[in-house]
Each structure stands twice: as C-alpha cells, then as structure tokens.
Design a protein around this motif. Sequence first.
Motif, PDB file in Angstrom:
ATOM      1  N   ILE B  42       0.843  -1.205   0.000  1.00 55.52           N
ATOM      2  CA  ILE B  42       0.000   0.000   0.000  1.00 55.52           C
ATOM      3  C   ILE B  42       0.878   1.254   0.000  1.00 55.52           C
ATOM      4  O   ILE B  42       0.572   2.248  -0.663  1.00 55.52           O
ATOM      5  N   GLY B  43       1.991   1.149   0.728  1.00 56.17           N
ATOM      6  CA  GLY B  43       2.933   2.276   0.736  1.00 56.17           C
ATOM      7  C   GLY B  43       3.426   2.606  -0.664  1.00 56.17           C
ATOM      8  O   GLY B  43       3.524   3.778  -1.047  1.00 56.17           O
ATOM      9  N   THR B 182      -8.338  19.362   8.708  1.00 54.14           N
ATOM     10  CA  THR B 182      -8.069  17.923   8.795  1.00 54.14           C
ATOM     11  C   THR B 182      -8.497  17.185   7.532  1.00 54.14           C
ATOM     12  O   THR B 182      -7.860  16.225   7.121  1.00 54.14           O
ATOM     13  N   GLU B 183      -9.575  17.659   6.898  1.00 53.76           N
ATOM     14  CA  GLU B 183     -10.041  16.971   5.691  1.00 53.76           C
ATOM     15  C   GLU B 183      -8.991  17.072   4.590  1.00 53.76           C
ATOM     16  O   GLU B 183      -8.729  16.112   3.867  1.00 53.76           O
ATOM     17  N   PHE B 184      -8.405  18.268   4.499  1.00 50.19           N
ATOM     18  CA  PHE B 184      -7.402  18.460   3.453  1.00 50.19           C
ATOM     19  C   PHE B 184      -6.165  17.609   3.740  1.00 50.19           C
ATOM     20  O   PHE B 184      -5.588  17.006   2.840  1.00 50.19           O
ATOM     21  N   LEU B 185      -5.788  17.541   5.011  1.00 43.91           N
ATOM     22  CA  LEU B 185      -4.612  16.739   5.353  1.00 43.91           C
ATOM     23  C   LEU B 185      -4.882  15.250   5.138  1.00 43.91           C
ATOM     24  O   LEU B 185      -3.977  14.481   4.811  1.00 43.91           O
ATOM     25  N   ALA B 186      -6.168  14.862   5.267  1.00 40.14           N
ATOM     26  CA  ALA B 186      -6.514  13.460   5.065  1.00 40.14           C
ATOM     27  C   ALA B 186      -6.313  13.046   3.606  1.00 40.14           C
ATOM     28  O   ALA B 186      -6.036  11.885   3.305  1.00 40.14           O
ATOM     29  N   LEU B 187      -6.430  14.004   2.682  1.00 42.95           N
ATOM     30  CA  LEU B 187      -6.290  13.696   1.251  1.00 42.95           C
ATOM     31  C   LEU B 187      -4.967  12.988   0.983  1.00 42.95           C
ATOM     32  O   LEU B 187      -4.909  12.017   0.227  1.00 42.95           O
ATOM     33  N   GLY B 188      -3.920  13.447   1.620  1.00 43.09           N
ATOM     34  CA  GLY B 188      -2.617  12.833   1.372  1.00 43.09           C
ATOM     35  C   GLY B 188      -2.256  11.745   2.356  1.00 43.09           C
ATOM     36  O   GLY B 188      -1.429  10.894   2.059  1.00 43.09           O
ATOM     37  N   ASN B 189      -2.876  11.775   3.550  1.00 44.09           N
ATOM     38  CA  ASN B 189      -2.401  10.878   4.596  1.00 44.09           C
ATOM     39  C   ASN B 189      -3.458   9.939   5.151  1.00 44.09           C
ATOM     40  O   ASN B 189      -3.114   8.940   5.781  1.00 44.09           O
ATOM     41  N   PHE B 193     -11.327   3.272   5.754  1.00 42.29           N
ATOM     42  CA  PHE B 193     -11.378   2.138   6.678  1.00 42.29           C
ATOM     43  C   PHE B 193      -9.993   1.841   7.240  1.00 42.29           C
ATOM     44  O   PHE B 193      -9.672   0.705   7.567  1.00 42.29           O
ATOM     45  N   GLY B 194      -9.137   2.830   7.280  1.00 41.41           N
ATOM     46  CA  GLY B 194      -7.794   2.633   7.811  1.00 41.41           C
ATOM     47  C   GLY B 194      -6.911   1.767   6.944  1.00 41.41           C
ATOM     48  O   GLY B 194      -5.833   1.367   7.357  1.00 41.41           O
ATOM     49  N   VAL B 195      -7.347   1.441   5.722  1.00 32.56           N
ATOM     50  CA  VAL B 195      -6.551   0.554   4.871  1.00 32.56           C
ATOM     51  C   VAL B 195      -6.100   1.249   3.591  1.00 32.56           C
ATOM     52  O   VAL B 195      -4.914   1.401   3.335  1.00 32.56           O
ATOM     53  N   VAL B 196      -7.077   1.687   2.786  1.00 38.26           N
ATOM     54  CA  VAL B 196      -6.734   2.212   1.467  1.00 38.26           C
ATOM     55  C   VAL B 196      -6.557   3.727   1.534  1.00 38.26           C
ATOM     56  O   VAL B 196      -7.488   4.439   1.903  1.00 38.26           O
ATOM     57  N   PRO B 197      -5.382   4.224   1.178  1.00 41.49           N
ATOM     58  CA  PRO B 197      -5.168   5.669   1.235  1.00 41.49           C
ATOM     59  C   PRO B 197      -6.107   6.400   0.266  1.00 41.49           C
ATOM     60  O   PRO B 197      -6.352   5.916  -0.842  1.00 41.49           O
TER      61      PRO B 197
END
Lengths: 501, 346
Positions: B42-43, B182-189, B193-197
């Motif tokens: 995934i990385g 936080t939503e914007f930071l989530a886009l990259g990180n 479901f904690g699995v697929v970026p």
Amino acid sequence: MTRVMSESADPPLLALSGVTKRFAGVTALDRVDFDLRRGEIHALVGENGAGKSTLIKVLGGIHIPEAGTILLDGRPAAIRSVADAQRHGIRIIHQELSLAPNLTVAENIYLGREPHRRGWLLRRKMDDDARALVASLGLDEIRQVDAVVSRLSVAHQQLVEIARALSAQARILVLDEPTSALSEAETEALFATLRRLRSQGVGILYISHRLEEILRLADRITVLRDGRSIGTQDAAHVDQRELVRWMVGRDIVDHFHRPAARPGEVALEVRDLRGPRTFGVSFAVRYGEVLGLAGLVGSGRSEIVRLLFGIDPIERGEVLVDGRAVRIRNPRDALRAGIVLVPEDRKREGLVMIQSVAFNVALPWVERWIAACRPDARKRRAIVDRAAQGFGIRMADAEQCIASLSGGNQQKALVGRWMEERPKVLVLDEPTRGVDVGAREEMCAIIGSLVESGLAVVLVSSDLSEVLGLAHRVALVRDGRIVGVAPATELTPEQVMQQLT
Amino acid sequence: MKLAKEFAPLLLAVLALEVVFRFGIPWLLRPNPDFWTLDNQIGIAQQISVNAVIAFGITLTILIGGIDLSVGAVLALAGTTTVYLLGLMDVDPRVPEWRLKFSSLEPDTVDAMMAALRFGALGVAVLAGLGTAVGFGAFNGVCAAKTRMPAFIITLGTMKIARGLAHRFNEGRPIRIPEYHTEFLALGNGRLFGVVPYSVLLMLAIFAAAAVLLHRTRFGQHLYAMGGNREAARFTGIPLARNEIAVYVICALLAGVAGLVNVSQLYSAEPASGEGFELDAIAAAVVGGTSFTGGIGKMAGTLIGAVIIGILNKGLNQAGVHYSLQYVATGVVILAAVYLDVRRRA
C-alpha cells in the motif's frame, strides 16, 4: 480538337467553365472548361505545371478561383472550403495518403465522423458499419476492418481511402496519381474497383502520368497545358502518341534513345548475393552499359539495391568492383567502392527538402569545401555550378529551396551531385517516377550521355517501356531472385510481363 | 483479454520486480521478507499516486505528438497557491474569540457556522489552486494550437514562469497547512477504513476517468488520429485547436490535483517541490508503451509504467542501495523497457 457533345439531356455532375486562378501574377489556371458526368471515369492529363494540382485544389476547396463558375448538377455551387467540397460530395484522394497509420481500417474510414451517442464512441457499430460498407463496395482486400492501417500495403491503404471517401456519400471521386506506388496486379485490382464504382454512378476524375493506363481506364480525357484546357476527347478515339503530342504541344517520336553499346570491362559483379529478402542474386554490369532490373513492385528489386548500397546487411555473397572483392557494410563503403545510388523516394531518401539546391548538391562533398573549420564558399559554389551546368538544372538561384524546383530538376540535382567525383557504377532506382514527359525525356538523355562516357548504370524501374527502351540487358527480378537475363532488344513487354507475374 | 495480452510483458516485469525485491539477488541485492506485506504494498501505491496522476495527463500530450514540461512547476504553483490562501483565511475553530463573539447563539450552531466557514475557505483555496493550473494549461494549449512554437519550448517557458511564481510565496520557504484543515490533510495521509489511502483511491478514480475519456469517447479517438496523422485529422474536420487546448488543460488540471495531494502528503507547500516530476511522469508513460512520436499509447500502460517505477524506487530504497545507484537502475529500466517496446512494434 473537337469537343464531344453530351448525349444525355441531364446536366453533368460537375461542370467548370472559365475557371481562372492566379498566384502572385502567375496564371495557374486560365479559363479552364471541363465537365464530369455521372458514371464516368474522366482522365485529366498534362505535364507537371500544367495546372492539374491547382485544379484539384480548386475542386477540393483549398484554392478559391478568381473567376469562372462551377456547376454541380447544373446548379451553381460555391466551394470555399474543404468542408464545402465535402458537403457537395467531392472527395479527393491525394498522392500522399492521408490516413492515420496508428488506427484501424474502420477507425480511418470514420475518422472525424465516428458513430457516437453524445460523444460516447460506439466502437462496435463503427466496426459493423465499416464491414458492411467494405462488403457493399466489394473491397474484399480490406474486409479485416480491425487491422491497423500501418500494417497494410500501400494498395490496400488506398482502398481504405476510397472506402472513406465513399462512406461520406461522395459522388465525385478525384484520384491524384493513385497508381504511382502500386504493382501491376494492384493497379488492375484498383481499376476493377473504379469500374465498379463507375457502374454505381460515381463520377471519377483520374489524374495520372501513365498514359497507357489512362487509355485503358478512362472514358474521356481532358488535356491541360500551361493552365489551359486544350480539349476533351473520347479515350477510344486517341492513341498514346497523339496524347503526348497534345500534352507537350509537339511530337515526341521516341523518348528513349538507347545509348550506343560499347561495353568495356566488367565494372560491378555480384555473386550469390543474399539478404533479408534477396535469395542468391548474381549479375554483372560493364562500363558503358545499362543493366535494367525489371520487376513488379514487391519483387525484391529495391531490396537488391539496398544491399548493394549497404543499407540492409549482406548476409552472404560477394560484390566485386573492377574484379576486386569489396566489403559493403554501410553506404560509406559503397561510395568508397565507387557505387552511387539515386534513390527511389527523392523527397525522403534523396534530398533535404527544407534546404537549398546548393546545400543538397554540395552535401556529399563537405570535406572538399570545408577544411577543418573553414568553409570555402568559392569551392562549394564551383561544385554546385559544375552540377547545375553539367546537368542543366533549371533554377533561378542555387540558394533557392530545392522544394521549389520541379520533380525533374530535383532529380537532375540528385544525379548531378554524384558526378563531382566520377563514380564507377550509378544505380538509379525509379529515376522517372513522378516526373513529367518532358523532364523524363531529358533524364533519359542524361543517362544516355553518362553511359556513353563510360559509366556503368544499373537501372531499376517498374516502367517496362523504360527498362526495355534504355537498358542494353535486362535482368528480370521475381521473389527476390533473378529469373532471367536477356538483351533488351530480344524482349517484348508481353514476354517480360509473363516472366514477372 | 486483448488488453491483458498487450500488457503481458509489462505485467510480467511488475511480477519479476516484486519477486526480485522479495528474495533479492545473491551478492547484489539484499532479500526483504517484508516486501510483500500489505502495508508495504500500500505504501508503494501511495508513493506512486502523485506521479501516476501527472503521468495520465502527460500521456495525453505525448499521444497527440506534444509534451508538457511544465507539470512539475504547475504542481508546485497550484500547491503553494492553495496553501497560501488557506493561511490567509484564518478560520481556526479553536480560537476562543469566535465563541465569545457568538455567545448569544447555541454552541452547535456556532460549530456548524465554523465548519461552513472552514469548508468555504478550503473550497476557495482549492479552486484558486486548480484555477491557476488550468490557466497555465490553457496558455500552453493556445500557444501550441495557435502559434507555430513547438510544445517542448512553450512548456519549457511556462515551466520557468510557474516555478518563479511559486517561489514568490513566502520568500520561497515552505508554508505549513493549518492543522485544523483535517479533511485536506486526510487527502494525502488518510485511509479509507484505515486501509486504502485516499490518494490511491483518487488516483484510481482519475485513471478510470482518463481511460474512459481516451478509449470510449470520440474525443479520445480524435487524439489518436491527431497523433497518428495530423493532416489527415485536419482534413476530416476534427477540431484540432479545440482538442489540443483541451489536452493541455486536462494535463495541467491533473498536475494541479497532484499538487494538492503532494502538499497534503508533506503537510506543507514547498515552492521547490515537484522538480523533475515531469521527467518521472514521462518515464512512466514511455515505460508503459506510449510512443514518443505520438498516436500510440494507452492509459493502462501508463499506470503500469508508474507502478514499475514506484516498485523500483521503493525496493531499491528498502534494500539499502545507495541513492546514486537508484538513479542508474531507473535509467537502465527505462532504456530496457522502451527498447523492448520498440522492437516488439517493429
């Protein structure tokens, strides 16, 4: 010249009268009259510069005439753009094919008019439509509509263009030199197709240099000379000699004067030459002799030339110049051995089209006029002048772009460039393709004088009358082999055709 | 099925690289037992997402016989523009003064207002960043379609311009993304479901859209025609200028999107980021079988090309290969892939 009266009461499909087009003071078309009927093959002939291509471009909407009228079905029509021409059902198939080589047959046929639903491509419908169209036109050769066009032969690519034209409801099909790259068999197949289209009511305007073909195919012939329409005649009522006389305005009795045969020592000998598509070829040419290599397109004649000039690798066999074996791994080796080539495709393999005449002529001799980093303009000039005068290259100035010269003069520049240092063997691949009657006569005279001065010439041509008329001996090439060698005077075109097919 | 057959050599290469990096090569490459873990794979996907998104756009430009060198700089400019604007619009919900100002309202209502403001600010900033990118794309496209300048030169120029503009922000120093976005930071990180970026999902969605556009629409068909024979395309009435401009706009827009993902992954916008990304994207496209002369190439190929380059980078990195040799290895793979492709088509 009498004008044949139209027998039918219907107005002709297309009628031009008094069409005039000038470019910067030069009159390219001067009050041209011409008409095309439904279900007719009408040939347009004339020397290069007679105005054929301008006329085609007027019909295609690329040039807009200054004067004159164009009638379609008897009604005046304005053709002011390519789109106008297409809307009127006029389709032009140019000498240089305009297909996308990376796309399939079906994709090319519907290029720009792909069947779609709101922008979504209907690929299956496109293939099905193409298959149906190809079948209805009887073009069985291209029934594999999902084949990529770059993998097809030139002849089949041409059929794709024809299919494309007719899929767009073309009523008038203009073909510009369609057979220049086709073999005899392919030409016959094309003619059969054209005749079938004629019977379906399509009006076909056919442009070609090959008079013999025209006489066989066309119903009527119109001759253009110096931008004027000289006249129209039923093809059944003229012969080739008459046609040539109209075109050039004078009588060309016999445009091949075979140079006097005074063969000397053997200049070039080839023994059991093998390459990618050559299977054991042997022949010899003497100084002062023309050896013709006759064969159909695809017979392997060009491949032999490519081996001889070091473009394709020689797999086996020997090449001897003056009786000594030479190794030819690349064109430099060939030149060093005294073999020069005037290639088949002038524009692609022969000349740097965006450069001047002088640039092109002096190109192989750079070491003569550039010492280290000092170009000597005078020496370069001298090389160019010798070629220009020796071969009668007609130009305003040596620095003019070579693309602005006529085909015949380009060819003379190509031959002339090699005479700076006298070669031993001159190989000419299709020297008169795309060259008009007058220039062809000149070209033949040049070949003649070169041979009489002792040069050995290998002449490759698909024009049988040319090979038989110019060469002393003719080697017949088929399937990458030589199937016979005979003195040209003992061969008739019919015999040769029989051996080649 | 035809597609699987066409890309069989490339897929085999992916498989071969996976095996090589897992088991190593005696004396040359250390084996890595963790290479096949889900997390590691995934990385890799996450790492290639930026490059792949740019490469999809680049593929379109190469397909029509052009090129876009400006994507790396446009990526940086779109990223810095967006983050700079986010910094200007201070809508931090944690600042106590906001609560005091609206003390008469219900706390829930204040929260909703704050959220609306925050999303509004994010929307404005993102649109401005993407808009900048689209502007550059339109300029590239108009120049390519209407002037006789070669695309290589046009985009070389706009690359320099975009890079210069990016450096105007904050004296060329990195700009942090406010952490309350936080939503914007989530886009990259972030991960679904904690699995697929999310960045991988976005990349796959863009891939699907680009593939459909290229292979299922008239527009896509016209791009192939333009790349194969521009004159033929012209004479069949295909709108060359319009299509060409559209291609450069799409390419720049994708660079802008990649820029957003990039800044999010880094938590900050760096004016110097994205240098050389255009070359990595070109590498992905050509390794994937896109012909540099135009007219030949598929989106799936570019995706696999990006995957190959991604695996190579990650694998060499984890095996502790010196970075200098990583460059060499990537170069060799590009040459080998294109050589085999050219030979196969000959």
